[in-house]
Design a protein around this motif. Structure first.
Motif, mmCIF file in Angstrom:
data_model
loop_
_atom_site.group_PDB
_atom_site.id
_atom_site.type_symbol
_atom_site.label_atom_id
_atom_site.label_comp_id
_atom_site.label_asym_id
_atom_site.label_seq_id
_atom_site.Cartn_x
_atom_site.Cartn_y
_atom_site.Cartn_z
ATOM 1 N N SER A 1 -26.898 20.033 -11.851
ATOM 2 C CA SER A 1 -27.959 20.717 -11.103
ATOM 3 C C SER A 1 -27.426 21.780 -10.152
ATOM 4 C CB SER A 1 -28.773 19.692 -10.304
ATOM 5 O OG SER A 1 -27.967 19.100 -9.287
ATOM 6 N N GLY A 2 -26.094 21.850 -10.008
ATOM 7 C CA GLY A 2 -25.492 22.838 -9.126
ATOM 8 C C GLY A 2 -25.482 22.455 -7.659
ATOM 9 N N LYS A 3 -25.786 21.187 -7.359
ATOM 10 C CA LYS A 3 -25.823 20.752 -5.966
ATOM 11 C C LYS A 3 -24.431 20.477 -5.410
ATOM 12 C CE LYS A 3 -30.489 18.863 -6.086
ATOM 13 N NZ LYS A 3 -31.341 17.659 -5.903
ATOM 14 N N ILE A 4 -23.492 20.125 -6.294
ATOM 15 C CA ILE A 4 -22.099 19.979 -5.873
ATOM 16 C C ILE A 4 -21.211 20.703 -6.877
ATOM 17 C CG2 ILE A 4 -22.532 17.718 -4.808
ATOM 18 C CD1 ILE A 4 -20.931 16.477 -7.163
ATOM 19 N N LYS A 5 -20.005 20.981 -6.454
ATOM 20 C CA LYS A 5 -19.026 21.631 -7.323
ATOM 21 C C LYS A 5 -17.753 20.794 -7.303
ATOM 22 C CE LYS A 5 -16.272 25.898 -7.718
ATOM 23 N NZ LYS A 5 -16.576 26.196 -9.127
ATOM 24 N N LEU A 6 -17.227 20.486 -8.487
ATOM 25 C CA LEU A 6 -15.941 19.804 -8.557
ATOM 26 C C LEU A 6 -14.859 20.864 -8.450
ATOM 27 C CD1 LEU A 6 -16.602 17.147 -11.353
ATOM 28 C CD2 LEU A 6 -16.805 16.906 -8.870
ATOM 29 N N LEU A 7 -14.236 20.929 -7.290
ATOM 30 C CA LEU A 7 -13.313 22.023 -6.990
ATOM 31 C C LEU A 7 -11.973 21.868 -7.685
ATOM 32 C CD1 LEU A 7 -13.033 24.600 -5.224
ATOM 33 C CD2 LEU A 7 -12.045 23.141 -3.452
ATOM 34 N N THR A 8 -11.442 20.647 -7.680
ATOM 35 C CA THR A 8 -10.128 20.424 -8.290
ATOM 36 C C THR A 8 -9.921 18.949 -8.590
ATOM 37 O OG1 THR A 8 -7.779 21.009 -8.078
ATOM 38 C CG2 THR A 8 -8.799 19.987 -6.171
#
Length: 317
Positions: free
Chosen positions: A105-112
């Protein structure tokens, strides 16, 4: 801010002066607020020390930090709402049912992937492995030795549910077995007593964790892939944070820890009961080469110099 139009030159001059001062103050407040990095930390020793390492490095280069201590679902919801900037304790695939919808949904981003070689599954002591238990599928053959029990951690944990579902669905012929939930500390105390007495026990295990240093354990094979394969621990961030704080986001993206190092942190903090800040500080001072890799291209908060220079100065003594 809504201000009425002045009715005289004098009042206009004073209003403009006050407005300018207010804007300056607001600008300073906004700038100060923007230097605070907010972390969510569930009550797990590995992420506690890992976040402390990140905090000490960020504070050394001019940022302020804040921590919210809560369960991982609460922390994750905080990240999705922007109340928390980053959470460094996202385990996949075991937490996929909670995490994946938020990512989609784009509410969080898995950065690394901050721990690329993690593992979560079912473990037995090495002496049990040597006796012939190499796979989850081998458990039923020795059910009497295990008393048909698998020891788990807190109720509601994804790992518990994986084994509960396996028992319910008779996967690996486990019908009639029982998943015994407990606290992590309670489960490990039970395992420790069994290992000391050389008794047979099967329980949930993961790395990084001090259990991999304290005990000789073997992770059981999972040919039916009910655990989804090897685990990875991710840093989750609010997508807006990456845009607002690209300098910090770069650091967090480059902060990768392997399970051996984090297991030692957990051993020192979670088992030896050393303070998290002392464990973090000692590690930073002894691993400046790794820290330099994490800070490659990162500047101090004011942008005046490379972050690694400030860190070396801070931790020189």
């Amino acid at each position: 801010m809504n201000m009425q139009e002045p009715h005289s030159r004098k009042r206009g001059w004073l209003s403009a002066l006050l407005l300018g001062a207010t804007l300056c103050i607001c600008g300073l407040t906004t700038a100060a607020a923007s230097t605070t990095v907010k972390f969510g930390v569930p009550p797990w020793p590995g992420v506690t020390v890992k976040t402390e390492v990140a905090r000490q490095l960020l504070e050394a280069i001019g940022y302020q930090t804040a921590v919210t201590n809560a369960g991982y679902i609460i922390d994750l919801q905080g990240v999705s709402r922007g109340e928390i900037d980053a959470d460094m304790a996202i385990w996949l695939p075991s937490q996929g049912s909670t995490v994946n919808p938020l990512v989609k949904s784009g509410k969080i981003k898995l950065l690394t992937a901050n721990v690329p070689d993690a593992l979560y599954g079912v473990v037995v002591p090495e002496y049990v492995w040597k006796a012939g238990v190499h796979s989850i599928g081998d458990l039923q053959k020795y059910s009497s030795k295990f008393d048909s029990k698998i020891y788990g951690i807190e109720s509601g944990n994804d790992g518990n549910q994986i084994m509960i579902d396996a028992i319910k669905n008779d996967t690996y012929n486990l019908k009639g077995w029982q998943l015994v939930p407990s606290s992590t500390a309670g489960m490990l105390a039970q395992a420790g007593r069994a290992i000391q007495q050389h008794k047979w026990i099967v329980f949930l295990g993961w790395k990084p964790h001090w259990m991999n240093i304290k005990y000789k354990l073997r992770y059981l094979k999972d040919p039916k892939m009910i655990w989804g394969g090897p685990s990875t621990v991710y840093t989750a961030v609010n997508p807006e944070f990456v845009k607002k704080q690209p300098n910090v986001a770069r650091f967090l993206k480059q902060m990768v820890v392997y399970s051996k190092a984090q297991s030692q942190w957990i051993y020192d903090y979670g088992y030896k009961k050393q303070p998290a800040d002392a464990v973090a500080k000692a590690w930073i001072k002894s691993n400046m080469g790794t820290v330099a890799k994490w800070l490659k291209g990162v500047k101090t908060a004011d942008g005046s110099k490379p972050a690694i220079e400030a860190v070396k100065t801070k931790f020189a003594s």
